[in-house]
Design a protein around this motif. Sequence first.
Motif, PDB file in Angstrom:
ATOM      1  N   GLU A  95       0.837  -1.206   0.000  1.00 18.07           N
ATOM      2  CA  GLU A  95       0.000   0.000   0.000  1.00 18.07           C
ATOM      3  C   GLU A  95       0.874   1.259   0.000  1.00 18.07           C
ATOM      4  O   GLU A  95       0.560   2.251  -0.661  1.00 18.07           O
ATOM      5  CB  GLU A  95      -0.915  -0.011   1.226  1.00 18.07           C
ATOM      6  N   ARG A 114      -7.766  -7.892   4.711  1.00 16.72           N
ATOM      7  CA  ARG A 114      -8.578  -6.835   4.125  1.00 16.72           C
ATOM      8  C   ARG A 114      -8.334  -5.553   4.915  1.00 16.72           C
ATOM      9  O   ARG A 114      -7.778  -5.587   6.014  1.00 16.72           O
ATOM     10  CB  ARG A 114     -10.072  -7.196   4.192  1.00 16.72           C
ATOM     11  N   ASN A 115      -8.781  -4.444   4.368  1.00 20.02           N
ATOM     12  CA  ASN A 115      -8.649  -3.165   5.060  1.00 20.02           C
ATOM     13  C   ASN A 115      -9.287  -3.232   6.453  1.00 20.02           C
ATOM     14  O   ASN A 115     -10.383  -3.765   6.627  1.00 20.02           O
ATOM     15  CB  ASN A 115      -9.323  -2.060   4.242  1.00 20.02           C
ATOM     16  N   THR A 195      -6.205   0.186   0.581  1.00 22.66           N
ATOM     17  CA  THR A 195      -7.194   0.745  -0.341  1.00 22.66           C
ATOM     18  C   THR A 195      -7.378  -0.147  -1.564  1.00 22.66           C
ATOM     19  O   THR A 195      -6.460  -0.860  -1.968  1.00 22.66           O
ATOM     20  CB  THR A 195      -6.778   2.146  -0.829  1.00 22.66           C
ATOM     21  N   ASP A 196      -8.561  -0.075  -2.141  1.00 19.50           N
ATOM     22  CA  ASP A 196      -8.829  -0.805  -3.384  1.00 19.50           C
ATOM     23  C   ASP A 196      -7.980  -0.267  -4.523  1.00 19.50           C
ATOM     24  O   ASP A 196      -7.601  -1.007  -5.438  1.00 19.50           O
ATOM     25  CB  ASP A 196     -10.312  -0.684  -3.760  1.00 19.50           C
ATOM     26  N   GLU A 197      -7.661   1.029  -4.479  1.00 21.73           N
ATOM     27  CA  GLU A 197      -6.935   1.671  -5.578  1.00 21.73           C
ATOM     28  C   GLU A 197      -5.473   1.252  -5.643  1.00 21.73           C
ATOM     29  O   GLU A 197      -4.861   1.303  -6.717  1.00 21.73           O
ATOM     30  CB  GLU A 197      -7.023   3.200  -5.440  1.00 21.73           C
ATOM     31  N   GLY A 200      -5.585  -3.147  -3.636  1.00 26.44           N
ATOM     32  CA  GLY A 200      -6.596  -3.952  -4.327  1.00 26.44           C
ATOM     33  C   GLY A 200      -6.238  -4.344  -5.742  1.00 26.44           C
ATOM     34  O   GLY A 200      -6.739  -5.354  -6.247  1.00 26.44           O
TER      35      GLY A 200
END
Length: 254
Positions: A95, A114-115, A195-197, A200
């Motif tokens: 991340e 996961r977050n 984050t998904d961005e 992820g």
Amino acid sequence: MIHNAFSPSSKTYLFVHGAWHGAWCWNKVIPLVQAKEHKAIAVELPGHGPDNGRISQISLNDYVNAVVKTANDQIGPVILVGHSMAGIVIAQAAEKLGSKKVSALIYLDAFLPRNGESLFALVEATLQHLPPHASRKPYLVENIITAEDYQTNWVNPEMAAQIFYHDCSDEDKKFALARISQEPVAPLATPLSLTDEIYGVIPKYFILCTESQDMDKTFLSTHVPCEKVYTLASSHSPFFSMPEKLVEILTELK
């Protein structure tokens, strides 16, 4: 064999050890990866190896920053390989580093987060999802001894060989048992910020050790979408018991 930094097929692997262990657990793996003309580096997390003086003060950020620094010292993208606890470390490091720097995340029988999850939360979730037919084994959580100040913990020395190294040679067991150490609790209790961005979109791979006697991690292999889940019929320590098979998997990733 000299690593060719300009070979288009050459990759850079950073290996991150799990709790109570050190960079020493990759001693067999590093030369095998290098023999395939890839770069391979074992990261020593703070508080482990020779640097164990302030172990109770170590944070998850200390772990993450050690991986980030090593990654940024390399030219081009890196592949992060995390064993066991180090799954949370490589996730948070990825991340921070970004998807251009981290080309893949490989979870070796590791905690895949996961977050917002901490390692302790992942342990609880994993225990709740153990298959009902699972045979009774000396699960790791039953053999962790916590210091009176709750700052560090360690594994019951009478059970460590069975939990981690049951299919390893006597020589490797002796080598490892002489080196496993205490673990700071703070990194295990810290929730991750993912984050998904960034996290992820980085490709993830899971290597499930099906004979592992610390804890069945089948649930974790499905917790976050992975490109592929591999299986090894090994203990929690395939870097000792079957390094060649492990390296075959690690180096076939595209």
